[in-house]
Scaffold this motif. Structure first.
Motif, PDB file in Angstrom:
ATOM      1  N   PRO A  19      65.611  70.033 -38.198  1.00  0.00           N
ATOM      2  CA  PRO A  19      66.461  70.220 -39.387  1.00  0.00           C
ATOM      3  C   PRO A  19      67.697  71.039 -39.008  1.00  0.00           C
ATOM      4  O   PRO A  19      67.616  71.920 -38.153  1.00  0.00           O
ATOM      5  CB  PRO A  19      65.561  70.993 -40.357  1.00  0.00           C
ATOM      6  CG  PRO A  19      64.430  71.526 -39.547  1.00  0.00           C
ATOM      7  CD  PRO A  19      64.304  70.695 -38.323  1.00  0.00           C
ATOM      8  N   TRP A  58      58.295  76.654 -41.630  1.00  0.00           N
ATOM      9  CA  TRP A  58      58.857  76.626 -42.985  1.00  0.00           C
ATOM     10  C   TRP A  58      57.857  76.958 -44.077  1.00  0.00           C
ATOM     11  O   TRP A  58      58.124  76.716 -45.251  1.00  0.00           O
ATOM     12  CB  TRP A  58      59.471  75.238 -43.247  1.00  0.00           C
ATOM     13  CG  TRP A  58      60.654  74.959 -42.383  1.00  0.00           C
ATOM     14  CD1 TRP A  58      60.643  74.432 -41.127  1.00  0.00           C
ATOM     15  CD2 TRP A  58      62.021  75.238 -42.690  1.00  0.00           C
ATOM     16  NE1 TRP A  58      61.916  74.348 -40.628  1.00  0.00           N
ATOM     17  CE2 TRP A  58      62.784  74.833 -41.575  1.00  0.00           C
ATOM     18  CE3 TRP A  58      62.678  75.785 -43.801  1.00  0.00           C
ATOM     19  CZ2 TRP A  58      64.174  74.963 -41.536  1.00  0.00           C
ATOM     20  CZ3 TRP A  58      64.058  75.900 -43.758  1.00  0.00           C
ATOM     21  CH2 TRP A  58      64.792  75.498 -42.631  1.00  0.00           C
ATOM     22  N   ALA A 111      67.608  68.292 -44.062  1.00  0.00           N
ATOM     23  CA  ALA A 111      66.301  67.845 -43.568  1.00  0.00           C
ATOM     24  C   ALA A 111      66.225  66.321 -43.612  1.00  0.00           C
ATOM     25  O   ALA A 111      66.953  65.667 -44.367  1.00  0.00           O
ATOM     26  CB  ALA A 111      65.182  68.454 -44.417  1.00  0.00           C
ATOM     27  N   ASN A 126      60.947  66.795 -42.255  1.00  0.00           N
ATOM     28  CA  ASN A 126      60.823  67.343 -40.893  1.00  0.00           C
ATOM     29  C   ASN A 126      60.827  68.872 -40.913  1.00  0.00           C
ATOM     30  O   ASN A 126      61.488  69.516 -40.096  1.00  0.00           O
ATOM     31  CB  ASN A 126      61.909  66.784 -39.969  1.00  0.00           C
ATOM     32  CG  ASN A 126      63.320  67.174 -40.397  1.00  0.00           C
ATOM     33  OD1 ASN A 126      63.524  67.617 -41.523  1.00  0.00           O
ATOM     34  ND2 ASN A 126      64.284  66.987 -39.504  1.00  0.00           N
ATOM     35  N   LEU A 127      60.084  69.450 -41.870  1.00  0.00           N
ATOM     36  CA  LEU A 127      59.972  70.901 -42.012  1.00  0.00           C
ATOM     37  C   LEU A 127      58.521  71.282 -41.741  1.00  0.00           C
ATOM     38  O   LEU A 127      57.658  71.190 -42.625  1.00  0.00           O
ATOM     39  CB  LEU A 127      60.380  71.326 -43.431  1.00  0.00           C
ATOM     40  CG  LEU A 127      61.805  70.932 -43.872  1.00  0.00           C
ATOM     41  CD1 LEU A 127      62.021  71.243 -45.352  1.00  0.00           C
ATOM     42  CD2 LEU A 127      62.854  71.643 -43.015  1.00  0.00           C
TER      43      LEU A 127
END
Lengths: 295, 295, 295
Positions: free
Chosen positions: A197, A226, A206, A220-221
């Protein structure tokens, strides 16, 4: 850690791996694991391609069990395959050999790469497919495989069956990856835009890695980095703006709202209760969203 | 040849086959192979039919591994199943027992037939399903199975589970096909129109056997006989006419063009690069094309 | 009975079950069976969920084979899963452990239940999924599982992988279900509306459990109780009325008509010959029909 050694009483032949480990190093002999093959492709299950790959594996390594991760990766969607691999491999035994074939450029001379970590081995094209798994395992050994040392290819068009399956069978039979390629750095491998990200002045950009059967949208976290994210304002590709907040489970998301769930897959998901967040917001793998005012 | 004996260290019980082989004949004892079951049906994977078939196999032959070729043959499309079998069996071990169930006439008194070749056994309805595989193996032993000698059927509607699976389990347990049926000639078996391309004065009339997930169109032109074909003028079912030429790989086909590729499946394919040749030309299994001026 | 003990020569470890049986009681020791896992979910095969469940099973119980019944149950359709289980388990070996996950309320504190019968074990949410199987086995032992005694859940959202798979592995390893929950009566379990056809003054109200790939419509009329039904007048949800009669096989149904077939699955089916009865009459799982003048 999620992948302990398998018990010694096993139907599978134990095999030496080239990755060293502290206990094994201490005892002076290589660590051994029972083997299995895990398959991840975009072949689908209607065509006979997966069956042929399994036929070759069974012909060359008849005692090694085969487990499907998925063959339903959308055609050529490398980010979805990368997510499936990163989310799945911790649940597989040490000793698993992952054969990953999702490649827009199959039939062209793109290289093959490998990753060894915790007794597991992963084989894939050099297109970013290993990125998310490698990111979580800084100790992993990465290699670029040398076409000249790989098993003969009978066919220019089916590398999975004709090159990767025989290679995997030889690894299961005790050969070392060191015989097929030399180590490289993570930065030597392909790193597509969706891999990380982007934090910019307007917020976090993201990417959507996957939309599952229930319409949950995987971003994609990774929870590794995250999990602190409790709420934000979300800019969607169609221009709309919504406020989202974390929910403990899908059922905790208020009706009609979209929530952020720490799903079972290790990444943050946009989700709705008994509804498809993907359909509601027109999201699909490859789409980008902007998270503003993360807190 | 593509199907060597499996190594003797195997989880599967070795079993005598009724096909003779030179080395075995020389040593005076039957050749033995480790067994596996390979399944090919049009059942799909949503219904519980494949699971029940596997349940029966596992109940009656618990140590014999089961491998799926495909259960996604379009319903009742015998030519697609015939192609899947012909393209796949060379990649399976000697000792494989193929259970093939694709039959528009299931529940009616159509006969069952078998083929033995190279240590492999194939079981199928007599509707042409074995044709493409048998054509490539002139040494194969073909039999018409005698309903009176087959395992009891509990159900008039599910022969795969109630007759073929128990029969396959008995073969894996060491019984010979000779106990279930007598040899017949290839010309005694059903031979549908799609089985052989027709050479006529206006050119070669070929049939579409299969359209794969990527839109590649498999024709009934085996590389065994048609690998010399470099270019031709192609008449499509919708009346259009295109010039096509061979390409070494899908990626070598010029953008926007349709090419002829010696795919990985042993038959010539109409293909496009990163596009669906089937959608472009409205082709589907069962369609016919005319190849003019082949050179 | 359809599930004899498996032969003793088997790749799977024999395991004690907590259900008693006359011969075992006579000999004074518990009956043992070779184990396998049978999976039934609505996860689909595109997502990596089934692969992860299998990864966990293979990590914890590497010698126990895994067989898929289906992962294509329509999302949250408990009646379809209940039918798949009831129709399939008799074809599996004694010793099979069925892991069933179809649950509109996953992530909420719905309880888990189990059933033991004939050496088989079934694990499922308490939403009626076991009803049709239990109905056919009055000797079955039913239990409500105690969340406090179940394997730790790492995730609030994936009970199949994180709770049921480890539980199944422990059962396969020899632990008894009695350690995880106490017996309950059939009437203590959830019993949805589709579980039993309703006989009323205007006729029999039946529910659609499943529509298969070929368009056959499975009703909640088990052959155990309804095999006498030869003909009736059928009220469809769209208001039309048709006369239907039994046919021995699908091929015996007159062209253009809809017939009633004692299919291979143990329940009466509405069917058409080479056509979809479901499409013709707009029927789907959850729909209700009224059978008038049954004879």
């Amino acid at each position: 850690m999620d992948t302990p050694h398998r018990p010694s009483a096993s139907a599978c032949p134990p095999v030496a791996t080239s990755t060293s480990s502290a206990p094994a190093a201490a005892s002076g002999k290589p660590r051994t694991h029972a083997r299995c093959f895990a398959l991840l492709t975009d072949f689908g299950l209607d065509d006979p391609y997966v069956g042929q790959l399994k036929g070759v594996l069974h012909r060359l390594a008849p005692t090694v069990p085969v487990i499907d991760i998925s063959h339903g990766v959308p055609p050529h969607r490398v980010e979805t395959a990368a997510f499936f691999l990163a989310a799945s491999h911790p649940h597989f035994p040490a000793g698993a050999i992952f054969i990953c074939v999702v490649d827009p450029g199959v039939g062209t001379p793109r290289g093959l790469v490998s990753m060894e970590s915790g007794g597991q081995v992963m084989l894939a094209p050099d297109n970013g497919l290993l990125h998310l798994a490698a990111e979580a395992r800084p100790d992993a050994v990465l290699r670029r495989l040398d076409p000249a040392r790989l098993p003969d290819s009978q066919s220019a068009t089916f590398h999975g069956r004709d090159t990767l399956a025989p290679l995997a069978a030889r690894l299961a039979g005790g050969e070392s990856l060191a015989a097929f390629g030399d180590p490289v750095l993570p930065t030597d491998l392909a790193r597509p835009a969706w891999a990380v990200p982007r934090r910019e002045s307007d917020g976090v950009h993201a990417a959507v890695l996957h939309v599952d059967r229930f319409g949950n949208v995987v971003l994609n976290l990774s929870l590794r980095e995250w999990d602190w994210l409790a709420a934000c304002r979300l800019h969607l590709p169609d221009g709309t703006l919504i406020d989202i907040a974390r929910a403990a489970t899908y059922a905790d998301i208020p009706a009609g709202r979209t929530g952020l769930v720490a799903g079972s897959q290790g990444y943050l998901e946009l989700a709705a209760d008994k509804a498809s967040a993907a359909e509601r917001h027109w999201l699909h793998p490859g789409a980008e969203v902007l998270l503003e005012d993360c807190r």
